[in-house]
Design an enzyme around this catalytic site. Structure first.
Site, short mmCIF file in Angstrom:
data_model
loop_
_atom_site.label_atom_id
_atom_site.label_comp_id
_atom_site.label_asym_id
_atom_site.label_seq_id
_atom_site.Cartn_x
_atom_site.Cartn_y
_atom_site.Cartn_z
N ASP A 175 58.23 -19.73 -18.63
CA ASP A 175 57.70 -18.81 -19.63
C ASP A 175 58.77 -18.36 -20.61
O ASP A 175 59.96 -18.60 -20.40
CB ASP A 175 57.04 -17.60 -18.95
CG ASP A 175 57.90 -16.98 -17.86
OD1 ASP A 175 59.08 -17.35 -17.74
OD2 ASP A 175 57.39 -16.12 -17.13
N ASN B 168 52.88 -6.88 -9.65
CA ASN B 168 51.40 -6.92 -9.72
C ASN B 168 50.85 -8.29 -9.30
O ASN B 168 49.68 -8.57 -9.49
CB ASN B 168 50.92 -6.57 -11.13
CG ASN B 168 51.37 -7.58 -12.18
OD1 ASN B 168 52.03 -8.57 -11.85
ND2 ASN B 168 51.01 -7.35 -13.43
N HIS C 31 51.90 -11.27 -10.46
CA HIS C 31 51.92 -12.34 -11.47
C HIS C 31 52.95 -13.42 -11.13
O HIS C 31 53.94 -13.17 -10.44
CB HIS C 31 52.11 -11.79 -12.90
CG HIS C 31 53.47 -11.34 -13.28
ND1 HIS C 31 53.69 -10.27 -14.11
CD2 HIS C 31 54.70 -11.83 -13.02
CE1 HIS C 31 54.98 -10.12 -14.32
NE2 HIS C 31 55.62 -11.04 -13.67
N GLU D 230 49.23 -12.98 -15.76
CA GLU D 230 48.93 -11.63 -15.33
C GLU D 230 47.58 -11.59 -14.61
O GLU D 230 46.74 -12.48 -14.81
CB GLU D 230 48.87 -10.71 -16.55
CG GLU D 230 50.17 -10.59 -17.33
CD GLU D 230 51.21 -9.69 -16.66
OE1 GLU D 230 51.16 -9.52 -15.42
OE2 GLU D 230 52.07 -9.16 -17.38
C1 GLP Z 1 59.06 -11.55 -15.02
C2 GLP Z 1 58.94 -13.10 -15.10
C3 GLP Z 1 58.50 -13.70 -13.79
C4 GLP Z 1 59.25 -13.04 -12.66
C5 GLP Z 1 58.84 -11.60 -12.55
C6 GLP Z 1 59.60 -10.81 -11.51
O1 GLP Z 1 58.18 -10.85 -15.80
N1 GLP Z 1 58.10 -13.58 -16.14
O2 GLP Z 1 58.71 -15.09 -13.82
O3 GLP Z 1 58.95 -13.66 -11.45
O4 GLP Z 1 58.82 -10.94 -13.79
O5 GLP Z 1 60.84 -10.39 -11.97
P1 GLP Z 1 61.97 -9.91 -11.00
O6 GLP Z 1 62.41 -11.10 -10.25
O7 GLP Z 1 63.06 -9.39 -11.92
O8 GLP Z 1 61.41 -8.85 -10.14
#
Ligand code: GLP
Length: 245
Positions: free
Chosen positions: A67, A136, A138, A143
């Site tokens: 992404d 959440n 995702h 989402e």
């Molecule tokens: C972001 C990314 C995800 C990631 C998630 C968790 O928004 N788009 O790919 O897995 O949030 O982030 P973190 O690993 O910092 O908790």
């Protein structure tokens, strides 16, 4: 679904890096699906160490990232292109021409989605997809919503995601409201999926997505149907399901 229990974040990094290293050794020109966020950083650090000690060669590896924020240039310090360069690419011998990330500067989500899905197809699909998970549920930026969207598409970020990710920006107003993300179909088409989850703030998502019903309001829950899905999680992330392991 296989669950690999890790002691802590560092242990997740070692265990996950070993799985990715085995993939690269078995298929040197494999296609890795890569993720951003704080969760995979310890994994990347371990892969860098393996490269530095001569145990891993990225020269033929191809990569596709999940992404990117819409509107951020690749040199913006919060873009995922920048993140990948800082946290992995510039430290190993991967050929930058073989790395791919959705373009945050593409103006049209439908066009960019089509281009990215064709690119993934032209590479022969993803051999190993690495994922984190949002609080959440995702994955990528898929989402919670009322359907599983198959291909790469534009998303409106959930308010909770904007809040979660505000820690990386100067202020919450600087967090982009839109992003491009690989879809659930592309993630499910990967031949192996490895999801890393650490910390107590992921415990509810782990419980809902991997021990609850499969539904698009818990996007990662669909991974329960993947034939080769590995969850690497620490004790804190597994704390709400300890009695079911
Ligand atoms: C972001 C990314 C995800 C990631 C998630 C968790 O928004 N788009 O790919 O897995 O949030 O982030 P973190 O690993 O910092 O908790």
């Amino acid at each position: 679904m296989r669950i690999i229990r890790a002691k802590d974040y560092e242990d997740i990094g070692r265990k996950t890096a070993n799985i990715i290293a085995a993939q690269i050794q078995l298929k040197p020109d494999c296609v890795l699906g890569l993720a951003t966020g704080s969760s995979p950083i310890s994994t990347y650090q371990n892969l860098i160490r393996m490269y530095e000690s001569g145990d891993l060669d990225f020269s033929q590896v191809r990569s596709v990232n999940l992404d990117e924020y819409k509107g951020l240039t690749p040199d913006h310090d919060q873009s995922y292109a920048y993140f990948m360069n800082e946290n992995l690419f510039k430290h190993v011998n991967i050929d930058h021409a073989n790395t791919n990330i959705p373009s945050g500067m593409a103006p049209d989500g439908a066009e960019e989605g089509k281009r990215y899905d064709e690119l993934i197809r032209s590479l022969g699909g993803v051999d190993l997809q690495l994922l984190g998970i949002g609080a959440n549920g995702h994955i990528g930026f898929n989402e919670p919503c009322d359907e599983f969207i198959k291909g790469t598409h534009q998303v409106t970020l959930a308010e909770s995601t904007i809040k979660d990710n505000a820690r990386f920006f100067e202020s919450i107003d600087d967090v982009p409201r839109y992003a491009y993300t690989m879809g659930i179909g592309s993630i499910m088409s990967a031949r192996r999926v490895v999801l890393v989850a650490n910390g107590v703030n992921k415990a509810q998502a782990v419980k809902d997505c991997f021990f609850g019903p499969i539904k698009p309001t818990s996007p990662a829950s669909i991974l329960q149907l993947h034939p080769d899905f590995i969850l690497v999680a620490d004790e804190a992330a597994l704390s709400l399901v300890a009695d079911q392991l």
